[in-house]
Design a protein around this motif. Structure first.
Motif, short mmCIF file in Angstrom:
data_model
loop_
_atom_site.label_atom_id
_atom_site.label_comp_id
_atom_site.label_asym_id
_atom_site.label_seq_id
_atom_site.Cartn_x
_atom_site.Cartn_y
_atom_site.Cartn_z
N ASP A 27 0.83 -1.20 0.00
CA ASP A 27 0.00 0.00 0.00
C ASP A 27 0.86 1.25 0.00
OD1 ASP A 27 -2.18 -1.66 0.09
OD2 ASP A 27 -2.43 -1.51 2.26
N LYS B 49 -2.04 7.56 7.75
CA LYS B 49 -3.26 8.32 8.02
C LYS B 49 -4.49 7.47 7.70
CE LYS B 49 -4.29 11.61 5.19
NZ LYS B 49 -4.26 12.91 4.47
N ASN B 50 -4.48 6.81 6.53
CA ASN B 50 -5.62 5.99 6.12
C ASN B 50 -5.82 4.78 7.03
OD1 ASN B 50 -5.99 7.77 3.99
ND2 ASN B 50 -4.89 6.48 2.50
N THR C 291 0.71 8.94 4.00
CA THR C 291 -0.64 8.76 3.44
C THR C 291 -1.27 7.48 3.98
OG1 THR C 291 -0.09 9.96 1.42
CG2 THR C 291 -1.96 8.45 1.32
#
Length: 832
Positions: free
Chosen positions: A97, A133-134, A130
């Motif tokens: 990811d 955070k997700n 990123t």
């Protein structure tokens, strides 16, 4: 041409089958083609002096961390927030990811820092922030941090707990965080997750009592933290973890190269094959960490204890335990479920574990764990602290069946005791029954006890000098293992993953019909524990499924460690009862005085005299405290002793006369009239008698307690001194028939009480008691006294086995019959 091709294929398949004959019935895992690169990555040049050297190599081998190039890790460098998050995301199995997010990120020059919607971050780490955070690692406030700055210890603890899905700990259950001297420095919003990380032993404070919430963390410290977290979270990376011993290493020539097959049996008893091959057309292997050195599979040796990680059909990484194989010869001294103790010829003692994979032989003939007997001579092959092989050696017998004392032994937990005249019949949990004289001395506790003092639930060893006799020559009472400590209950908070321990909230301890709060949080080892859910046996790992349920636990002492040995998990609403019970062994149930029926099962903790006893013991008693689920089964039963005192006669009164061989007691005024005489106990109550005379001998214990401290009076001095009717002395007398065993000269008390209790422990002359029961003459029954838990025996006479003893001669579990004035003992006798 087609026939030739088919023949070729058949021959080829036959060769393959022959080459892989070793895997028949085995599960096979092949190495991976990037193993050499992994090995090189693990081979850092700057970690030799690091305390986390093994952790660094282990986490590198498992792709959790990476170096900074040129085979350097920079272990003492401070860790940036973005670096820490990158490692944690790999630990979570989210590296793909991160890579996808990084590819879609825009702007920034590699290696340069820039300002983004996620605060300050180096360009290489934009994907990291990123995904963090997700994934919910970063709170809204944290998203604006400068991620190029050093991470703090509390940030690491917070992010790891979230990343590996540790349950946050809230409110009064959070205890560890407040144990540190700098607990006020923790950020309030992070506290629940920091507590979870500390409880799971993934992070801890400094030796000086501080945690250092805002201190930076080094790269080597982070490796150690990640290594501990990985033990909990490895499945998030797609790994499966297993362990076993290498039993054989096979080498085969294939396709101009070599194939090595590492054959092992895992801890579940399965046959496993780990395969590495190096040939012109095929090259696969797996990285290994052995004794602090990185390598490929070739460094594995026969007998190695291996922890290995697989992903699908591939083995990725393996690590050998630091322990090595050794052979110990000696005598099996004690044996328990899952372990035994071996004593060698030099007197050294070893506690050794065994499991279903332990091979047992007797004189090299196949046998089983059940064939092990106490006192047998054995040669044991041990890896770490676990036996891989046990070979028991038979003892040659003489022609008349005689052996040296100790060559034949038996041992186990007492499940039944019957006394007939001067003989005691003892049945052990292995089904064997032995008969001994009631006065045979028992060694092992430090107290002067005999066979008649033994109780159901105790562990004993029996020594014989004849191979066929059922009469032992010596009895040893095991007192340092499986010794009961307490029965507790609490709400299940979980099971820690390191040498599993059950975690409990709101812990209470049973004491005399009441549950008393002891702590809001506690952990106990589950070494060899039997766990039941509503009477059905479950595994230790299943406990985590029942968080919030109540657990009733038997705690025992395992060489100084309080260990949960029997765990009864209850799903229903709990109720309690105290009073008469009627046990039905056919229906496995008890009937209460109000006709309610409560079932009994293997998970029911049954306690008598502080000892864990079998269900059959319920058939011998009439009263108990019962804790049970409404409409369900009993989780805990404490047997209450309501038997009458045996063998002794108790009298109190004024001393009327002393002769050369007797004492006469009487002349005591009764409020019911003008009758004179002494009082004796009848059905636990003082009743009036006429004057009574008791014989005094040189074994009669006489003590004067009319002063500030006890004064022992020798027999001859007693006869010649002042203790006559004209001097108005009074006494309490303990007698057997008409023979005085003890005379306690002291003022008579109009407030004395008759009580029964089980001795828990003694310290000097202070006796700590369990199950204290007072006689209630109005109701004609024994009733629990929930307020008295100790008595002072300084001015008491203590009688055991028809003679006076000191408090040090009493042992835990003794049944005491007590005449007391408040918390001061007057007469204490040990019931037989």
């Amino acid at each position: 041409m087609r026939k030739l091709s088919i023949s070729f294929i058949v021959v080829f398949l036959l060769i393959v089958i022959l080459n892989f004959s070793f895997v028949s019935g085995s599960t096979m895992y092949n190495g991976v083609n990037n193993a050499t690169a992994t090995f090189k990555n693990m081979s850092y040049n700057d970690i030799d002096s690091s305390f986390a050297r093994n952790d660094i190599m282990r986490m590198t081998g498992l792709s959790v961390i990476r170096g900074n190039g040129n085979r350097l890790y920079y272990p003492t460098n401070k860790l940036k927030r973005e670096e820490a998050l990158a490692m944690i995301l790999r630990l979570m199995g989210r590296e793909k990811d991160v890579q996808l997010a990084q590819n879609s990120a825009s702007g920034g020059v590699p290696g340069a820092a820039g300002t983004t919607s996620s605060g300050m971050v180096d360009s290489w780490a934009q994907g990291v922030i990123t995904v963090a955070k997700n994934a919910g690692l970063l709170s809204k406030q944290e998203q604006s941090l400068d991620f190029t700055k050093n991470a703090t210890r509390q940030e690491i603890a917070n992010w790891i707990a979230k990343g590996i899905n540790l349950a946050p700990v809230y409110g009064k259950d959070a205890q560890y965080v407040y144990s540190y001297k700098d607990s006020s420095l923790f950020d309030a919003d992070k506290l629940p997750y920091i507590e979870a990380t500390i409880e799971s032993s993934i992070m801890s404070g400094y030796n000086n009592g501080y945690f250092g919430p805002n201190d930076s963390i080094t790269r080597e410290q982070m490796a150690a933290v990640l290594s501990r977290a990985f033990n909990v979270s490895y499945a998030m990376m797609g790994y499966t973890k297993d362990e076993g011993y290498i039993e054989d290493i096979e080498r085969d020539n294939v396709d101009g190269g070599v194939r090595h097959t590492y054959v092992l049996k895992n801890d579940s008893g399965q046959d496993i094959a780990l395969v590495a091959e190096s040939s012109p057309n095929t090259n696969y292997d797996f990285a290994v960490l052995k004794n602090g050195n990185a390598g490929l599979s070739s460094i594995i040796s026969n007998g190695d204890r291996l922890t290995y990680y697989t992903n699908g059909s591939n083995v990725i990484f393996a690590e050998t335990a630091n322990s090595s194989i050794k052979t110990i010869s000696g005598t099996i001294d004690s044996i328990w479920q899952g372990s035994f103790r071996l004593v060698d010829d030099s007197g050294n003692s070893y506690v050794i574990n065994y499991n279903s994979n332990t091979l047992v032989t007797m004189n090299s003939v196949d046998a089983s764990i059940d064939d092990l007997k106490f006192g047998e001579t054995a040669k044991v092959t041990v890896y770490g602290d676990t036996a891989t092989n046990i070979d028991v050696e038979y003892t040659d017998l003489s022609s008349d069946g005689q052996v040296s004392l100790g060559d034949r032994q038996d041992s186990g937990k007492i499940v039944d005791i019957e006394t007939d005249n001067s003989q005691v019949s003892i049945t052990l949990d292995n089904g064997s029954t032995y008969t001994v004289n009631a006065d045979m001395p028992v060694v092992g506790t430090g107290a002067a006890i005999s066979a008649s003092d033994l109780k159901v639930g105790e562990y004993i060893k029996l020594y014989f000098s004849s191979i066929n006799t059922k009469t032992p020559d010596e009895i040893f009472l095991e007192d340092d293992y499986n010794k009961p400590v307490a029965v507790i209950r609490g709400s299940i908070a979980g099971v820690s993953g390191f040498n599993p321990k059950i975690q409990l909230n709101d812990v209470e301890m049973y004491k005399q019909g009441q549950w008393n709060a002891t702590s809001s949080y506690a952990m106990y080892s589950l070494d060899g524990a039997s766990v039941y859910l509503d009477g059905s046996k479950i595994s230790v790992s299943d406990i985590n499924k029942y968080k919030g349920y109540d657990a009733y636990i038997m705690l025992e002492n395992h060489y100084g460690t309080e260990t949960a040995t029997l765990v009864s998990i209850q799903s229903g609403f709990n109720m309690s009862y105290e009073g008469s019970i009627d046990y039905n062994g056919n229906t496995m149930s008890i009937t209460l005085s109000d006709n309610r029926q409560v079932s009994i099962n293997d998970g029911t903790i049954i306690l008598e005299d502080g000892l864990l006893v079998p269900k059959d013991q319920l058939s011998k008693i009439s009263e108990a405290y019962v804790s049970f689920a409404r409409g369900g089964a009993a989780n805990f039963i404490s047997i209450l002793d309501t038997s009458a005192p045996s063998g002794y006669y108790y009298v109190k009164g004024n001393i009327i006369n002393v002769t050369a061989d007797s004492i006469t007691v009487g002349n005591y005024y009764y409020y019911s009239g003008s009758e004179y005489g002494d009082e004796s106990l009848n059905n636990n109550e003082w009743v009036a008698n006429g004057d009574e005379t008791f014989y005094i001998g040189d074994k009669t214990y006489i003590v004067d307690n009319t002063g500030n401290s006890p004064s022992n009076i020798p027999y001859n001095e007693f006869l010649n001194q002042r203790y006559t009717g004209s001097n108005y002395y009074s006494a309490y007398v303990v007698a057997s028939d008409s023979n005085a065993i003890a005379v306690n000269i002291r003022p008579l008390s109009s407030t004395d009480r008759v009580s029964k209790a089980v001795l828990s422990s003694s310290s000097g002359n202070v006796l700590t008691l369990d199950n204290v029961m007072d006689w209630n003459g109005l109701n004609n029954k024994w009733e629990l006294n929930t307020s008295l838990d100790s008595i002072d025996a300084t001015k008491a006479v203590i009688v055991k086995n028809n003679k006076v003893v000191s408090a040090n001669d009493l042992k835990s579990g003794d049944n005491l019959y007590i005449i007391r004035d408040g918390a001061l003992g007057i007469v204490i006798t040990v019931q037989q």
